[in-house]
Design an enzyme around this catalytic site. Structure first.
Site, PDB file in Angstrom:
ATOM      1  N   HIS A   1       2.444  73.554  29.834  1.00 52.43           N
ATOM      2  CA  HIS A   1       3.482  74.278  30.577  1.00 52.43           C
ATOM      3  C   HIS A   1       2.882  75.519  31.254  1.00 52.43           C
ATOM      4  CE1 HIS A   1       5.938  72.372  27.204  1.00 52.43           C
ATOM      5  NE2 HIS A   1       6.483  71.855  28.284  1.00 52.43           N
TER       6      HIS A   1
ATOM      7  N   ASP B   1       3.963  63.261  32.561  1.00 58.06           N
ATOM      8  CA  ASP B   1       5.164  62.416  32.628  1.00 58.06           C
ATOM      9  C   ASP B   1       5.189  61.776  34.017  1.00 58.06           C
ATOM     10  OD1 ASP B   1       6.714  63.228  30.019  1.00 58.06           O
ATOM     11  OD2 ASP B   1       5.880  65.049  30.870  1.00 58.06           O
TER      12      ASP B   1
ATOM     13  N   GLN C   1      19.585  63.582  28.200  1.00 60.98           N
ATOM     14  CA  GLN C   1      18.447  62.675  28.412  1.00 60.98           C
ATOM     15  C   GLN C   1      17.894  62.106  27.120  1.00 60.98           C
ATOM     16  OE1 GLN C   1      16.106  65.860  30.377  1.00 60.98           O
ATOM     17  NE2 GLN C   1      14.355  65.077  29.237  1.00 60.98           N
TER      18      GLN C   1
HETATM   19  P1  AMP Z   1       8.736  69.032  28.707  1.00 64.09           P
HETATM   20  O1  AMP Z   1       9.063  70.410  28.262  1.00 64.09           O
HETATM   21  O2  AMP Z   1       7.881  68.272  27.767  1.00 64.09           O
HETATM   22  O3  AMP Z   1       9.944  68.290  29.203  1.00 64.09           O
HETATM   23  O4  AMP Z   1       7.820  69.203  29.990  1.00 64.09           O
HETATM   24  C1  AMP Z   1       8.138  70.084  31.027  1.00 64.09           C
HETATM   25  C2  AMP Z   1       7.142  69.907  32.127  1.00 64.09           C
HETATM   26  O5  AMP Z   1       5.832  70.163  31.631  1.00 64.09           O
HETATM   27  C3  AMP Z   1       7.114  68.492  32.703  1.00 64.09           C
HETATM   28  O6  AMP Z   1       6.920  68.565  34.111  1.00 64.09           O
HETATM   29  C4  AMP Z   1       5.926  67.875  32.022  1.00 64.09           C
HETATM   30  O7  AMP Z   1       5.334  66.831  32.744  1.00 64.09           O
HETATM   31  C5  AMP Z   1       4.996  69.072  31.949  1.00 64.09           C
HETATM   32  N1  AMP Z   1       3.989  68.883  30.904  1.00 64.09           N
HETATM   33  C6  AMP Z   1       4.212  68.589  29.599  1.00 64.09           C
HETATM   34  N2  AMP Z   1       3.033  68.431  28.948  1.00 64.09           N
HETATM   35  C7  AMP Z   1       2.053  68.618  29.862  1.00 64.09           C
HETATM   36  C8  AMP Z   1       0.623  68.579  29.822  1.00 64.09           C
HETATM   37  N3  AMP Z   1      -0.031  68.297  28.706  1.00 64.09           N
HETATM   38  N4  AMP Z   1      -0.057  68.814  30.966  1.00 64.09           N
HETATM   39  C9  AMP Z   1       0.599  69.089  32.121  1.00 64.09           C
HETATM   40  N5  AMP Z   1       1.945  69.149  32.226  1.00 64.09           N
HETATM   41  C10 AMP Z   1       2.662  68.911  31.123  1.00 64.09           C
END
Ligand code: AMP
Length: 283
Positions: free
Chosen positions: A35, A151, A62
Site C-alpha cells: 500500500h 490484484d 465484497q
Molecule cells: P487491499 O487493501 O488488499 O484491498 O488492497 C488495496 C490496494 O493495494 C489494491 O489496489 C491492491 O492491489 C494493492 N496492493 C495490495 N497488496 C499489494 C502488493 N503486495 N503490491 C502492490 N499493491 C498491492
C-alpha cells in the site's frame, strides 16, 4: 502529518482549498509496504501541490458469506503510521453509511469476466468492487487513482469502469511489492501459521519458474503442468487455479505478453499472485 478523517463532511473540509490534483488510493486498511508503494507512486504523480487520499474501508459488500469480513485485520493507528511515512496527506476511514448513503442510481456493469478466476469462487465479488470504487471516486473526485497489479483481475475491471464512468480519472497500476522470499505482500499473510509461512515462497517461485519455461519454448499446457507439480512439494498448499490469459483476461494469442495468475489455499487462507508471461515465438 497525515490527517485522519472519518465522515464525508470531514473529508470535504480537509480537501477544501486543495487544487483539483488528488490521487485516491483505495484500500481495506491493514496497510503494508505494498500500500505504501501505491501512496508513493500517487505522490509522485500529483507533485508538490497535489494531495494523496488513502481510503481505509473494509467493504462488507465484497465479502461472501463464508469469507473473512469479521476477522479481516483492522488497525487504524498502524494504518495512520504507514500512510504518514509513505507521505499520504489524508487517511479517510468512512463508515458504511458514508460510502452507501442511498440507492445505487447507476446501471450495473456486467462482464462475463467477473465470473472467471477469482470470480469463480467469489460470486458477486467484482460487481461489488466496481460499485464501491465508483462510489469512492464519486465522493473524492480524484484526478488519479492507484491500484496494485497484485490484484490483476480487479485492476482490469477498475480500468474499464474508469473509462466508462469516470474518464477524467487516470488509473495508475503499481507492480507487486514482495517479501524477501518473494511472497506477494498481503493483509491476509498474517493469517498464515509459521509452517504455512515457511512454504509460501513456493507460490511466487512456481509462477516465476513458469515464466522462465515459457521463454525457453515450453507450451502453455506444459507450463501449467510444471506449476502444478512444483506446488506438490508441500502438502500444505492446495492449488485453486493457475491460468494463463492475455492482459484483457482473454485467451492468450501467439506473441502476446500475457499473465499467469494463480490462487492457492493454505489452510483457510486464500492467497493470489500473478506475473507477466511471454512465450517464445515458434520458429
Ligand atoms: P487491499 O487493501 O488488499 O484491498 O488492497 C488495496 C490496494 O493495494 C489494491 O489496489 C491492491 O492491489 C494493492 N496492493 C495490495 N497488496 C499489494 C502488493 N503486495 N503490491 C502492490 N499493491 C498491492
Amino acid at each position: 502529518m497525515t490527517q485522519l478523517v472519518k465522515s464525508n463532511a470531514e473529508l470535504r473540509s480537509a480537501m477544501t482549498g486543495l487544487a483539483n490534483n488528488i490521487c485516491l488510493v483505495p484500500t481495506m486498511g491493514a496497510l503494508h509496504e505494498g500500500h505504501a508503494q501505491l501512496i508513493k507512486v500517487g505522490k509522485q504523480k500529483v507533485g508538490n501541490n497535489g494531495c494523496v487520499v488513502v481510503s481505509d474501508f473494509v467493504n462488507p459488500k465484497q465479502f461472501g458469506k463464508n469469507e473473512d469480513f469479521e476477522k479481516y485485520p483492522r488497525d487504524l493507528e498502524k494504518d495512520l503510521k504507514v500512510a504518514h511515512s509513505a507521505g499520504a496527506h489524508i487517511l479517510w476511514a468512512p463508515s458504511v453509511e458514508d460510502v452507501y448513503p442511498g440507492q445505487w442510481p447507476l446501471d450495473e456493469i456486467e462482464d462475463k469476466r467477473f465470473e472467471i478466476l477469482e470470480g469463480k469462487s467469489r460470486p458477486g465479488h467484482f460487481a461489488a468492487v466496481v460499485e464501491v470504487v465508483t462510489r469512492l471516486f464519486n465522493i473524492v473526485q480524484p484526478r488519479f487513482a492507484a491500484f496494485g497489479e497484485k490484484d490483476f483481475q480487479q485492476l482490469v475491471f477498475i480500468k474499464d469502469m474508469a473509462k466508462k464512468r469516470n474518464p477524467v480519472v487516470e488509473v495508475l497500476s503499481v507492480p507487486t511489492v514482495r517479501e524477501k522470499d518473494g511472497l506477494a505482500m498481503s493483509s491476509r499473510n498474517v493469517y498464515l501459521s509459521s509452517d504455512q509461512r515457511k512454504v509460501a515462497h513456493l507460490i511466487p517461485e512456481s509462477i516465476r519458474n513458469a515464466t522462465l519455461l515459457a521463454s525457453k519454448g515450453k507450451s502453455q499446457s506444459q507450463v501449467i503442468g510444471e506449476v502444478e507439480s512444483y506446488l506438490k512439494q508441500s502438502d500444505l498448499i492446495e492449488l485453486d487455479y493457475v491460468e494463463i490469459l492475455n492482459n484483457d483476461l482473454e485467451k492468450l494469442k501467439i506473441n502476446e505478453v500475457g499473465r499467469i495468475l494463480i490462487a492457492v489455499k493454505l489452510g483457510n487462507t486464500r492467497l493470489i499472485d500473478n506475473m507477466p508471461i511471454k512465450f517464445k515465438a515458434a520458429s
